[in-house]
Scaffold this motif. Sequence first.
Motif, PDB file in Angstrom:
ATOM      1  N   GLY A 124     112.238  -2.513 -69.125  1.00 15.19           N
ATOM      2  CA  GLY A 124     111.043  -2.036 -68.422  1.00 15.19           C
ATOM      3  C   GLY A 124     109.846  -1.935 -69.362  1.00 15.19           C
ATOM      4  N   GLU A 125     110.104  -1.489 -70.595  1.00 14.60           N
ATOM      5  CA  GLU A 125     109.024  -1.372 -71.584  1.00 14.60           C
ATOM      6  C   GLU A 125     108.474  -2.750 -71.951  1.00 14.60           C
ATOM      7  N   SER A 126     109.347  -3.738 -72.042  1.00 12.57           N
ATOM      8  CA  SER A 126     108.880  -5.082 -72.398  1.00 12.57           C
ATOM      9  C   SER A 126     108.034  -5.678 -71.280  1.00 12.57           C
ATOM     10  N   ILE A 127     108.415  -5.428 -70.035  1.00  8.20           N
ATOM     11  CA  ILE A 127     107.617  -5.926 -68.911  1.00  8.20           C
ATOM     12  C   ILE A 127     106.277  -5.205 -68.852  1.00  8.20           C
ATOM     13  N   ALA A 128     106.276  -3.908 -69.122  1.00  4.71           N
ATOM     14  CA  ALA A 128     105.018  -3.163 -69.158  1.00  4.71           C
ATOM     15  C   ALA A 128     104.087  -3.724 -70.229  1.00  4.71           C
ATOM     16  N   LEU A 129     104.655  -4.114 -71.374  1.00  5.37           N
ATOM     17  CA  LEU A 129     103.845  -4.715 -72.436  1.00  5.37           C
ATOM     18  C   LEU A 129     103.300  -6.065 -71.990  1.00  5.37           C
ATOM     19  N   MET A 130     104.118  -6.843 -71.295  1.00  4.66           N
ATOM     20  CA  MET A 130     103.642  -8.129 -70.767  1.00  4.66           C
ATOM     21  C   MET A 130     102.453  -7.913 -69.828  1.00  4.66           C
ATOM     22  N   GLU A 131     102.576  -6.933 -68.951  1.00  8.34           N
ATOM     23  CA  GLU A 131     101.499  -6.665 -67.999  1.00  8.34           C
ATOM     24  C   GLU A 131     100.233  -6.207 -68.723  1.00  8.34           C
ATOM     25  N   GLU A 132     100.414  -5.401 -69.762  1.00  6.61           N
ATOM     26  CA  GLU A 132      99.259  -4.926 -70.535  1.00  6.61           C
ATOM     27  C   GLU A 132      98.560  -6.099 -71.230  1.00  6.61           C
ATOM     28  N   ASN A 181      98.179 -24.447 -73.355  1.00  9.36           N
ATOM     29  CA  ASN A 181      96.740 -24.523 -73.102  1.00  9.36           C
ATOM     30  C   ASN A 181      96.442 -25.180 -71.766  1.00  9.36           C
ATOM     31  N   HIS A 182      97.273 -26.158 -71.400  1.00 14.39           N
ATOM     32  CA  HIS A 182      97.049 -26.880 -70.144  1.00 14.39           C
ATOM     33  C   HIS A 182      97.637 -26.164 -68.928  1.00 14.39           C
ATOM     34  N   PHE A 183      98.827 -25.614 -69.086  1.00 15.58           N
ATOM     35  CA  PHE A 183      99.584 -25.220 -67.896  1.00 15.58           C
ATOM     36  C   PHE A 183      99.838 -23.728 -67.741  1.00 15.58           C
ATOM     37  N   GLU A 184      99.498 -22.923 -68.748  1.00 11.34           N
ATOM     38  CA  GLU A 184      99.670 -21.479 -68.610  1.00 11.34           C
ATOM     39  C   GLU A 184      98.336 -20.840 -68.252  1.00 11.34           C
ATOM     40  N   ASN A 185      98.371 -19.930 -67.312  1.00 12.14           N
ATOM     41  CA  ASN A 185      97.155 -19.241 -66.885  1.00 12.14           C
ATOM     42  C   ASN A 185      97.550 -17.902 -66.266  1.00 12.14           C
ATOM     43  N   ALA A 186      96.564 -17.177 -65.770  1.00 12.78           N
ATOM     44  CA  ALA A 186      96.844 -15.848 -65.211  1.00 12.78           C
ATOM     45  C   ALA A 186      97.845 -15.914 -64.069  1.00 12.78           C
ATOM     46  N   ASP A 187      97.720 -16.915 -63.217  1.00 11.30           N
ATOM     47  CA  ASP A 187      98.647 -17.036 -62.082  1.00 11.30           C
ATOM     48  C   ASP A 187     100.069 -17.335 -62.551  1.00 11.30           C
ATOM     49  N   SER A 188     100.202 -18.219 -63.548  1.00 16.06           N
ATOM     50  CA  SER A 188     101.551 -18.568 -64.009  1.00 16.06           C
ATOM     51  C   SER A 188     102.226 -17.369 -64.671  1.00 16.06           C
ATOM     52  N   TRP A 189     101.442 -16.552 -65.390  1.00 21.89           N
ATOM     53  CA  TRP A 189     102.041 -15.380 -66.028  1.00 21.89           C
ATOM     54  C   TRP A 189     102.341 -14.281 -65.024  1.00 21.89           C
ATOM     55  N   THR A 190     101.559 -14.181 -63.954  1.00 24.71           N
ATOM     56  CA  THR A 190     101.889 -13.238 -62.888  1.00 24.71           C
ATOM     57  C   THR A 190     103.237 -13.606 -62.275  1.00 24.71           C
ATOM     58  N   ALA A 191     103.431 -14.919 -62.059  1.00 27.18           N
ATOM     59  CA  ALA A 191     104.704 -15.396 -61.518  1.00 27.18           C
ATOM     60  C   ALA A 191     105.836 -15.125 -62.498  1.00 27.18           C
ATOM     61  N   ILE A 193     106.098 -12.798 -64.785  1.00 29.93           N
ATOM     62  CA  ILE A 193     106.414 -11.361 -64.845  1.00 29.93           C
ATOM     63  C   ILE A 193     107.281 -10.968 -63.645  1.00 29.93           C
ATOM     64  N   ALA A 194     106.950 -11.508 -62.471  1.00 30.16           N
ATOM     65  CA  ALA A 194     107.773 -11.235 -61.286  1.00 30.16           C
ATOM     66  C   ALA A 194     109.195 -11.765 -61.483  1.00 30.16           C
ATOM     67  N   GLU A 195     109.329 -12.910 -62.134  1.00 28.49           N
ATOM     68  CA  GLU A 195     110.658 -13.473 -62.403  1.00 28.49           C
ATOM     69  C   GLU A 195     111.432 -12.593 -63.384  1.00 28.49           C
ATOM     70  N   HIS A 196     110.742 -12.022 -64.358  1.00 27.58           N
ATOM     71  CA  HIS A 196     111.397 -11.090 -65.282  1.00 27.58           C
ATOM     72  C   HIS A 196     111.917  -9.864 -64.529  1.00 27.58           C
ATOM     73  N   ARG A 197     111.139  -9.392 -63.585  1.00 30.54           N
ATOM     74  CA  ARG A 197     111.588  -8.237 -62.788  1.00 30.54           C
ATOM     75  C   ARG A 197     112.841  -8.589 -61.987  1.00 30.54           C
ATOM     76  N   ALA A 198     112.916  -9.821 -61.501  1.00 26.13           N
ATOM     77  CA  ALA A 198     114.099 -10.253 -60.756  1.00 26.13           C
ATOM     78  C   ALA A 198     115.325 -10.284 -61.675  1.00 26.13           C
ATOM     79  N   VAL A 199     115.129 -10.670 -62.922  1.00 27.09           N
ATOM     80  CA  VAL A 199     116.239 -10.655 -63.885  1.00 27.09           C
ATOM     81  C   VAL A 199     116.716  -9.219 -64.115  1.00 27.09           C
ATOM     82  N   VAL A 200     115.768  -8.310 -64.274  1.00 23.04           N
ATOM     83  CA  VAL A 200     116.137  -6.900 -64.491  1.00 23.04           C
ATOM     84  C   VAL A 200     116.937  -6.365 -63.302  1.00 23.04           C
ATOM     85  N   ALA A 201     116.479  -6.679 -62.103  1.00 23.59           N
ATOM     86  CA  ALA A 201     117.179  -6.201 -60.905  1.00 23.59           C
ATOM     87  C   ALA A 201     118.605  -6.738 -60.866  1.00 23.59           C
ATOM     88  N   ALA A 202     118.782  -8.000 -61.231  1.00 26.26           N
ATOM     89  CA  ALA A 202     120.111  -8.603 -61.217  1.00 26.26           C
ATOM     90  C   ALA A 202     120.998  -7.987 -62.295  1.00 26.26           C
TER      91      ALA A 202
END
Length: 244
Positions: A124-132, A181-191, A193-202
């Motif tokens: 949870g702390e690592s995901i919070a850091l990602m969000e920050e 530089n080409h393919f990572e952006n705010a939307d991709s990192w939002t996605a 982070i959500a995938e990381h949360r799914a891993v935690v839940a599992a």
Amino acid sequence: MPLQQIEPRRLYRQIADQLRRLIEGGEFPVGSRLPPERDLAVQLGVSRPSVREALIALEVEGLVEVRMGSGIYACAASATPPATAGSIIAAPPLDVIRARQVIEGEMAAGAARHCTAALLEALGESIALMEEEAGGGNIPVRGDRMFHLRIAEVSENAVLLRLVAELFDERHNPLFAQFGNHFENADSWTAAIAEHRAVVAAVASGAPDAARAAMCDHLELSHNRFYAAWPGHAKDAKALSEES
């Protein structure tokens, strides 16, 4: 002449060297647009991911320019070529992600078998850091790395932990960084982070199969983000959609 050590060359490096010779020989004149990835792959008899890695290596070296929404163009070789010219031998980013998928899927399954409150708190702390980090407009690498290492630490296997760390740190090589530089952006990192949360839940569910699947899904989606259409290339997006 003394014998020279023979170094195996990665496929994308062989493709990049061939394209360089064509550019320098005038087959692709300076300022001209190179054929699309799909056409180059067919002509060379290789996969599109390998062509993409070669093109990005040439971009890092300054021999091609990616123009968003237009294509990839040949550039004039610099009179003082960069130190990286012809020498990038980094691990192919898409191969790195595939290797991580194999190893970290099992790490997640093991974490589910031995899940503790302390592990869930650390994740949870690592995901919070990602969000920050992401909220500050930065690539959330520190939180992302922490997350994957916390899961690997559950194995209590120093070799596996080192492998996970080394594969993650490949994202700092010039080829991987240019992909970002080409393919990572705010939307991709939002996605992501959500995938990381799914891993935690599992992992929290204590179900190894679910945790393995969640981690593999996350890394599969990470791979696909790097193999998406070039930003702004509508025609290539349509072609990729038709292939899938």
